[in-house]
Design an enzyme around this catalytic site. Structure first.
Site, PDB file in Angstrom:
ATOM      1  N   TRP A  43     -48.216   8.324  11.629  1.00 15.27           N
ATOM      2  CA  TRP A  43     -47.633   7.454  12.661  1.00 15.27           C
ATOM      3  C   TRP A  43     -46.126   7.669  12.691  1.00 15.27           C
ATOM      4  O   TRP A  43     -45.582   8.279  11.771  1.00 15.27           O
ATOM      5  CB  TRP A  43     -47.947   5.975  12.321  1.00 15.27           C
ATOM      6  CG  TRP A  43     -47.931   5.095  13.555  1.00 15.27           C
ATOM      7  CD1 TRP A  43     -46.984   4.166  13.876  1.00 15.27           C
ATOM      8  CD2 TRP A  43     -48.887   5.074  14.612  1.00 15.27           C
ATOM      9  NE1 TRP A  43     -47.301   3.578  15.081  1.00 15.27           N
ATOM     10  CE2 TRP A  43     -48.458   4.122  15.552  1.00 15.27           C
ATOM     11  CE3 TRP A  43     -50.056   5.783  14.880  1.00 15.27           C
ATOM     12  CZ2 TRP A  43     -49.156   3.852  16.730  1.00 15.27           C
ATOM     13  CZ3 TRP A  43     -50.756   5.523  16.049  1.00 15.27           C
ATOM     14  CH2 TRP A  43     -50.307   4.566  16.946  1.00 15.27           C
ATOM     15  N   GLU A  48     -50.628  -4.262  29.677  1.00 12.06           N
ATOM     16  CA  GLU A  48     -49.350  -3.688  29.286  1.00 12.06           C
ATOM     17  C   GLU A  48     -48.556  -3.238  30.502  1.00 12.06           C
ATOM     18  O   GLU A  48     -47.354  -3.457  30.609  1.00 12.06           O
ATOM     19  CB  GLU A  48     -49.596  -2.488  28.360  1.00 12.06           C
ATOM     20  CG  GLU A  48     -48.339  -1.824  27.842  1.00 12.06           C
ATOM     21  CD  GLU A  48     -48.672  -0.717  26.858  1.00 12.06           C
ATOM     22  OE1 GLU A  48     -48.474  -0.923  25.655  1.00 12.06           O
ATOM     23  OE2 GLU A  48     -49.155   0.354  27.272  1.00 12.06           O
ATOM     24  N   GLU A  74     -41.879   3.926  19.525  1.00 18.35           N
ATOM     25  CA  GLU A  74     -42.537   4.719  18.479  1.00 18.35           C
ATOM     26  C   GLU A  74     -42.566   6.199  18.801  1.00 18.35           C
ATOM     27  O   GLU A  74     -43.489   6.907  18.431  1.00 18.35           O
ATOM     28  CB  GLU A  74     -43.980   4.226  18.249  1.00 18.35           C
ATOM     29  CG  GLU A  74     -44.109   2.729  18.216  1.00 18.35           C
ATOM     30  CD  GLU A  74     -45.447   2.263  17.686  1.00 18.35           C
ATOM     31  OE1 GLU A  74     -46.413   2.374  18.443  1.00 18.35           O
ATOM     32  OE2 GLU A  74     -45.514   1.817  16.536  1.00 18.35           O
ATOM     33  N   GLU A  75     -41.535   6.690  19.508  1.00 13.48           N
ATOM     34  CA  GLU A  75     -41.584   8.075  19.971  1.00 13.48           C
ATOM     35  C   GLU A  75     -40.542   8.992  19.339  1.00 13.48           C
ATOM     36  O   GLU A  75     -40.770  10.180  19.206  1.00 13.48           O
ATOM     37  CB  GLU A  75     -41.439   8.119  21.500  1.00 13.48           C
ATOM     38  CG  GLU A  75     -42.643   7.529  22.209  1.00 13.48           C
ATOM     39  CD  GLU A  75     -42.498   7.499  23.720  1.00 13.48           C
ATOM     40  OE1 GLU A  75     -43.522   7.426  24.406  1.00 13.48           O
ATOM     41  OE2 GLU A  75     -41.356   7.529  24.220  1.00 13.48           O
ATOM     42  N   ASP A  88     -38.002   4.580  17.251  1.00 16.64           N
ATOM     43  CA  ASP A  88     -37.573   3.546  18.196  1.00 16.64           C
ATOM     44  C   ASP A  88     -38.697   2.551  18.483  1.00 16.64           C
ATOM     45  O   ASP A  88     -39.810   2.708  17.994  1.00 16.64           O
ATOM     46  CB  ASP A  88     -37.125   4.204  19.504  1.00 16.64           C
ATOM     47  CG  ASP A  88     -38.270   4.954  20.170  1.00 16.64           C
ATOM     48  OD1 ASP A  88     -39.067   5.598  19.464  1.00 16.64           O
ATOM     49  OD2 ASP A  88     -38.388   4.884  21.405  1.00 16.64           O
TER      50      ASP A  88
END
Ligand SMILES: *[C@@H]1O[C@H](CO)[C@@H](O)[C@H](O)[C@H]1NC(C)=O
Ligand SMILES: *[C@@H]1O[C@H](CO)[C@@H](O)[C@H](O)[C@H]1NC(C)=O
Ligand SMILES: *[C@@H]1O[C@H](CO)[C@@H](O)[C@H](O)[C@H]1NC(C)=O
Length: 642
Positions: A285, A591, A353-354, A350
């Site tokens: 992850w 979302e 999550e990238e 960030d």
């Protein structure tokens, strides 16, 4: 004679233009290296302001980061004068790959390539090709930074449609639905879920279809949700309501302490994601994400401050919230704060999550945690921790000015390489950083001109990106604010990635509404609006009727001030109206909403979407001076038993 010379010069200029219109590509090699090197630049060009290059990369492991360092027109080499390559294609048997970049660098220019650095992160190897190659601008002249667009609407003042959509009563308003559905995701009724966790979202029809699978408790999402619970706790006046929120928040504190002590943490307290039984998620992850310890500490300190103001016991707070040194298995805050104090300089992933870099959002929430933490530690009778936090806060504050990019008139979302496919340099994370990270001390707050300019550039960037932005009003002719997503180049569809696949998000659109309301409140507290050349474009777009001028200060007794504030409130409602317009009849929030059709996309019942509508509603009530709004919401469903 004079005429003749002029003609000759014009002819020369034309010839020169024609010559420089041609793009020149420098080709260094056309086949993979055979000398054992793992990275080799193949070709590059700098044409019309865009730098393009391709490189051969040996396929030594799965996760690769390929960064080119260069010198800009000012002869500077900083973390910003670098760009990353992305995978393009596999070569032959797959032992080599071609990686490419196409990045508009024209604002800063590019004069020399320094080195190409390839990190094979799975095996911990770094390979470097030293370059020292000059770069010449070819092709069409470099463009200049485009001006923001002209406003397509001039909304003004608060509107009844939004007031009733966000009203607490009667039941069935969006505020009511968001409140109910947010609580369904706190301590969710999912097998194996433990107390104090928040499920990030539900998935698919009746939740059987886990695409995407958001059935985890993310440290960030959970803390932001619990922050709403802390607001409700502070506002509640019905005893039963208050004690219920209190229980949830103490459970949350205990759950956070459990996470801190999980033996499986791979990257310390920045671990972003846990199963609903609150044990560590071990799969690959984007980790660490160092905003989490900060936002968790902020939420718990807010709760503790309200608890103490309500004559709660300081010993209870030490035992169940603050003092990790004495109560490591139950009290998480001191530990998270000390982690932030010693680790804020480390880069991390960030909030999306990238990307691993130094992020404005992360720094802002870390700063707020440290500033609040220094005062809170003093309250806890812990001067040495207070001093540690306070000096870290000062050191961190000194770094924030590096995010301002005067050439682009924005705060950069990260201080790092320009990423392939993210070359607008824009990200709503900057606005979210102010919303979650502003410490109420005039450092990058809602009236800061750099913040205002960034909010303008980021929000308007989506107008040309999303086809639904063409729908500019609802059936009553009321203005719809710009649909806002994460960043213009986003390719995440909610379940996968697709070219031009990124959608507007409910929480990002609600964030712009909240930003407008909070700016209005902040000007109200300041008693005046001062306009600089940096903030003027913001007012030109969002408050054109007031026609504010650079260098002027408009006091709250002036007509122009009133006009400007009404416009900010009007845009706040316009952004909220967009959220409303694309919310389905049952009031449930996913979302995202589709960029072409407006239909909900991605994870179902995203907890953060609900939290974002509620925090925007709180900010709106504050801007309207509705002191009892949060109280009514907090007491919702408990009044009968009071
Ligand atoms: C590549 O260039 C950057 C910028 O000058 C420098 O910081 C870095 O150390 C260089 N890397 C190598 C391995 O030379
Ligand atoms: C927690 O849940 C995960 C996922 O369901 C499972 O793999 C793990 O074994 C559980 N851990 C404990 C301690 O129950
Ligand atoms: C900072 O991070 C490192 C690496 O994760 C960790 O070893 C260290 O304990 C952290 N500092 C604190 C005070 O938690």
């Amino acid at each position: 004679m004079k005429n003749y010379l002029m003609k000759a010069f014009t002819g020369l200029a034309l010839a020169a233009t024609a010559w420089s219109q041609a793009c020149q590509t420098n080709t260094l090699r056309t086949s993979v290296p055979t000398d054992g090197t793992k990275v080799a630049l193949a070709s590059y060009s700098y044409c019309g302001g865009t730098f393009e290059a391709s490189t051969y990369i040996a396929n030594v492991n799965y996760n690769k980061v390929v960064t080119l360092y260069y010198t800009n027109r000012q002869d500077e080499s900083t973390p910003l004068s670098s760009l990353t390559f992305g995978y393009s294609s596999s070569i032959g048997d797959g032992s080599w790959e071609l990686w490419t970049t196409s990045t508009p660098v024209y604002i800063d220019g590019i004069t020399e390539l320094l080195n190409l650095t390839y990190r094979a992160t799975d095996i911990g190897q770094t390979y470097v090709q030293q370059l020292g190659l000059p770069v010449d601008a070819t092709g069409a002249p470099e463009p200049t930074l485009p001006s923001p667009p002209a406003p397509y609407a001039t909304p003004s003042g608060f509107s009844d449609d939004i007031t009733s959509w966000l009203s607490v009563h009667p039941a069935g308003s969006e505020a009511d639905i968001a409140f109910q559905r947010m609580f369904l995701n706190i301590n969710p009724a999912v097998e194996g879920a433990v107390d104090g966790v928040v499920v990030a979202a539900r998935s698919g029809p009746d939740y059987d279809d886990k695409d995407p699978d958001y059935e985890y408790t993310w440290v960030r999402d959970t803390s932001l949700t619990m922050d709403v619970v802390a607001d409700l706790y502070a506002a509640a006046t019905v005893k039963k309501a208050k004690s219920q929120y209190e229980d949830v928040l103490f459970e949350y504190a205990a759950a956070r302490a459990t996470e801190q002590n999980d033996p499986g943490l791979q990257t310390g307290l920045g671990e972003p994601k846990f199963y609903l039984n609150n044990t560590i998620f071990r799969e690959p992850w984007g980790r660490p994400q160092n905003d989490g310890p900060a936002t968790s500490a902020i939420t718990l300190m807010e709760f503790a401050n309200s608890f103490l103001a309500d004559r709660g016991s300081i010993d209870t707070i030490k035992r169940k919230v603050y003092d990790s040194a004495t109560y490591p298995s139950t009290a998480p805050v001191m530990k998270d704060l000390l982690f932030v104090a010693s680790n804020w300089t480390s880069s991390s992933f960030d909030l999306w999550e990238e990307e691993e870099s130094d992020h404005f959002y992360t720094r802002m929430v870390q700063r707020r945690a440290l500033v609040m933490g220094a005062a809170f530690a003093t309250k806890m009778g812990d001067p040495s921790t207070s001093a540690t936090l306070s000096s870290a806060a000062d050191a961190l504050t000194d770094t924030l000015s590096q995010f301002w990019d005067p050439n682009r008139a924005i705060l950069l979302y990260e201080y790092g390489p320009v990423l392939k496919g993210k070359s607008s340099y824009l990200d709503i994370a900057v606005v979210l950083g102010v919303i979650h990270g502003y410490a109420d001390d005039d450092v990058y707050g809602y009236t800061n001109d750099e913040v205002l300019s960034s909010a303008l550039r980021i929000s308007t960037s989506f107008i040309d990106v999303y086809p639904i932005a063409d729908t500019k009003s609802n059936s009553e002719g009321q203005a719809l604010g710009i649909p806002v997503g994460r960043y213009p180049e986003d390719v995440y569809t909610g379940t996968g990635t697709e070219e031009n696949g990124g959608n507007p998000w409910y929480l990002c659109t609600a964030a712009m509404a909240q930003f407008m309301y909070s700016a209005s409140t902040a000007y109200d507290s300041a008693g005046s609006i001062t306009v600089t050349d940096v903030s003027k474009p913001f007012f030109d777009y969002f408050a054109p009727a007031a026609a504010l001028q650079v260098g002027q200060t408009y006091s709250s007794s002036s007509k122009k001030y009133d006009q400007a504030i009404s416009s900010l409130n009007g845009w706040g409602d316009a952004f909220m109206r967009t959220v409303k317009y694309y919310t389905p009849a049952n009031g449930h929030l996913a979302e995202e909403y589709d960029r072409d059709t407006g239909v909900p996309q991605g994870a179902v019942d995203l907890t953060w979407s609900y939290a974002s509508v509620l925090t925007a509603a709180f900010a709106r009530a504050e801007a309207r001076g509705e002191k009892n709004y949060a109280k009514h919401l907090a007491n919702l469903g408990f009044e009968a038993n009071s």
